[in-house]
Design a protein around this motif. Structure first.
Motif, mmCIF file in Angstrom:
data_model
loop_
_atom_site.group_PDB
_atom_site.id
_atom_site.type_symbol
_atom_site.label_atom_id
_atom_site.label_comp_id
_atom_site.label_asym_id
_atom_site.label_seq_id
_atom_site.Cartn_x
_atom_site.Cartn_y
_atom_site.Cartn_z
ATOM 1 N N LEU A 8 0.806 -1.213 0.000
ATOM 2 C CA LEU A 8 0.000 0.000 0.000
ATOM 3 C C LEU A 8 0.845 1.271 0.000
ATOM 4 N N PHE A 9 2.026 1.200 0.608
ATOM 5 C CA PHE A 9 2.877 2.389 0.680
ATOM 6 C C PHE A 9 4.131 2.241 -0.176
ATOM 7 N N SER A 10 4.003 1.415 -1.211
ATOM 8 C CA SER A 10 5.101 1.273 -2.161
ATOM 9 C C SER A 10 5.166 2.499 -3.064
ATOM 10 N N GLU A 11 6.185 2.589 -3.875
ATOM 11 C CA GLU A 11 6.352 3.737 -4.772
ATOM 12 C C GLU A 11 5.156 3.893 -5.701
ATOM 13 N N VAL A 12 4.586 2.785 -6.142
ATOM 14 C CA VAL A 12 3.480 2.833 -7.094
ATOM 15 C C VAL A 12 2.185 3.276 -6.416
ATOM 16 N N ASN A 13 1.913 2.722 -5.250
ATOM 17 C CA ASN A 13 0.618 2.937 -4.599
ATOM 18 C C ASN A 13 0.606 4.079 -3.587
ATOM 19 N N LEU A 14 1.751 4.672 -3.312
ATOM 20 C CA LEU A 14 1.850 5.668 -2.240
ATOM 21 C C LEU A 14 0.908 6.856 -2.440
ATOM 22 N N VAL A 15 0.906 7.436 -3.641
ATOM 23 C CA VAL A 15 0.109 8.641 -3.890
ATOM 24 C C VAL A 15 -1.372 8.363 -3.698
ATOM 25 N N LEU A 16 -1.879 7.277 -4.284
ATOM 26 C CA LEU A 16 -3.296 6.949 -4.165
ATOM 27 C C LEU A 16 -3.671 6.581 -2.733
ATOM 28 N N THR A 17 -2.775 5.901 -2.030
ATOM 29 C CA THR A 17 -3.048 5.533 -0.637
ATOM 30 C C THR A 17 -3.171 6.769 0.241
ATOM 31 N N ILE A 18 -2.246 7.708 0.084
ATOM 32 C CA ILE A 18 -2.290 8.943 0.876
ATOM 33 C C ILE A 18 -3.534 9.752 0.530
ATOM 34 N N LEU A 19 -3.847 9.846 -0.771
ATOM 35 C CA LEU A 19 -5.030 10.589 -1.191
ATOM 36 C C LEU A 19 -6.294 9.972 -0.618
ATOM 37 N N THR A 122 -3.991 -5.325 -8.376
ATOM 38 C CA THR A 122 -3.264 -5.805 -9.563
ATOM 39 C C THR A 122 -1.755 -5.824 -9.338
ATOM 40 N N THR A 123 -1.229 -4.777 -8.713
ATOM 41 C CA THR A 123 0.224 -4.734 -8.492
ATOM 42 C C THR A 123 0.666 -5.765 -7.462
ATOM 43 N N SER A 124 -0.207 -6.091 -6.512
ATOM 44 C CA SER A 124 0.159 -7.131 -5.534
ATOM 45 C C SER A 124 0.157 -8.513 -6.173
ATOM 46 N N ILE A 125 -0.797 -8.750 -7.077
ATOM 47 C CA ILE A 125 -0.869 -10.045 -7.758
ATOM 48 C C ILE A 125 0.311 -10.238 -8.702
ATOM 49 N N THR A 126 0.694 -9.157 -9.387
ATOM 50 C CA THR A 126 1.790 -9.233 -10.367
ATOM 51 C C THR A 126 3.155 -8.894 -9.769
ATOM 52 N N TYR A 127 3.191 -8.590 -8.473
ATOM 53 C CA TYR A 127 4.435 -8.215 -7.791
ATOM 54 C C TYR A 127 5.139 -7.058 -8.498
ATOM 55 N N SER A 128 4.333 -6.106 -8.938
ATOM 56 C CA SER A 128 4.894 -4.976 -9.675
ATOM 57 C C SER A 128 4.705 -3.657 -8.927
ATOM 58 N N TYR A 129 4.489 -3.735 -7.615
ATOM 59 C CA TYR A 129 4.213 -2.524 -6.851
ATOM 60 C C TYR A 129 5.454 -1.679 -6.567
ATOM 61 N N ASP A 130 6.616 -2.159 -7.008
ATOM 62 C CA ASP A 130 7.827 -1.376 -6.776
ATOM 63 C C ASP A 130 8.709 -1.296 -8.019
ATOM 64 N N ASN A 131 8.065 -1.395 -9.199
ATOM 65 C CA ASN A 131 8.843 -1.269 -10.425
ATOM 66 C C ASN A 131 8.071 -0.461 -11.466
ATOM 67 N N ILE A 137 0.544 0.041 -14.767
ATOM 68 C CA ILE A 137 -0.736 -0.495 -14.292
ATOM 69 C C ILE A 137 -1.555 0.593 -13.609
ATOM 70 N N MET A 138 -0.891 1.412 -12.787
ATOM 71 C CA MET A 138 -1.603 2.467 -12.067
ATOM 72 C C MET A 138 -2.253 3.447 -13.040
ATOM 73 N N LEU A 139 -1.500 3.885 -14.040
ATOM 74 C CA LEU A 139 -2.042 4.837 -15.009
ATOM 75 C C LEU A 139 -3.153 4.205 -15.840
ATOM 76 N N ALA A 140 -2.961 2.946 -16.209
ATOM 77 C CA ALA A 140 -3.970 2.260 -17.020
ATOM 78 C C ALA A 140 -5.255 2.031 -16.236
ATOM 79 N N ALA A 141 -5.151 1.837 -14.920
ATOM 80 C CA ALA A 141 -6.328 1.562 -14.089
ATOM 81 C C ALA A 141 -7.212 2.786 -13.923
ATOM 82 N N MET A 142 -6.697 3.964 -14.245
ATOM 83 C CA MET A 142 -7.463 5.192 -14.088
ATOM 84 C C MET A 142 -8.757 5.154 -14.902
#
Length: 238
Positions: A8-19, A122-131, A137-142
């Motif tokens: 949840l607080f990885s580089e990818v998810n940090l902004v959305l989690t804080i928001l 999605t990032t947790s399933i694909t283990y891509s939350y820090d790359n 994925i984050m931008l595409a999920a918008m």
């Protein structure tokens, strides 16, 4: 628990989690404290649309504040069938995805939550939350999040359409004194400020007889338009 925190607080998810946390705090403070946050962001609206639309146009200066947009009621028929000029793309975007027609913060919170959930899952399933792939994925999920938000929020339109911004029954403005916030004349629509029981409300108005009424004038609200989207006013004489 540690893995969940890292996701949840990885580089990818940090902004959305804080928001999302900020939005949750916003709703908690609003519900518990009953505080009305008057967010006054200006959005330039210069399209000349028909009076049937709450996103009024032809206002002097072309300004519509954030609170107006968050509470405006615009039907699809008003946008598609009754306009005289095409809406700009961002206006169509706001209307189509229910950012107009429902309280803005209500729809915005739905969207952020769904976007956050899709991205985190999605990032947790694909283990891509820090790359880099996780950012893709984050931008595409918008965009699918917007579609899901529209689906989930549309049923709430029937609930909100008969309520004002405070969740009460609509206020009767007829016969009340108001202060013009923009000059109006002929068919030009503008904003007027009305004080009701200590609260200040903003309504859309037109001149009753088409006469020019300058900014800052005191006016009297005479009648409501047949489509219930604006009021007809005349100069108030003390």
């Amino acid at each position: 628990m540690g893995d969940l925190y890292n996701i949840l607080f990885s580089e990818v998810n940090l902004v959305l989690t804080i928001l999302l946390i900020v939005l949750i705090l916003y709703w908690l403070v609003t519900m518990i404290g009953g505080i009305d946050f008057d967010l006054d962001f200006d959005v330039d609206v210069d399209v000349d649309a028909s009076p049937a639309m709450d996103m009024s146009t032809g206002m002097e200066g072309g300004n519509m504040d954030f609170q107006d947009i968050s509470n405006a009621e615009v039907n699809q028929e008003d946008v598609v069938g009754k306009r005289r000029r095409p809406l700009k793309w961002w206006q169509v975007f706001l209307i189509y995805f229910n950012f107009v027609g429902l309280p803005f913060m209500f729809t915005f919170t739905f969207w952020i939550f769904i976007w956050w959930f899709m991205t985190a899952l999605t990032t947790s399933i694909t283990y891509s939350y820090d790359n880099v792939f996780g950012f893709v994925i984050m931008l595409a999920a918008m965009f699918p999040a917007l579609i899901v938000t529209k689906i989930f929020t549309t049923p709430f339109k029937g609930f909100f359409k008969n309520l004002n911004k405070d969740g009460d029954l609509p206020i009767d403005y007829l016969g009340r004194k108001a202060l013009l916030l923009s000059s109006i004349s002929a068919d030009k629509m503008g904003n007027a400020e009305v004080k009701v029981e200590g609260s200040t409300m903003s309504v859309y108005v037109k001149s009753l007889n088409g006469e020019a009424l300058p900014y800052g004038s005191n006016v009297l609200i005479i009648k409501r338009s047949p489509d219930h989207n604006f009021y007809l006013v005349q100069l108030y004489n003390d």
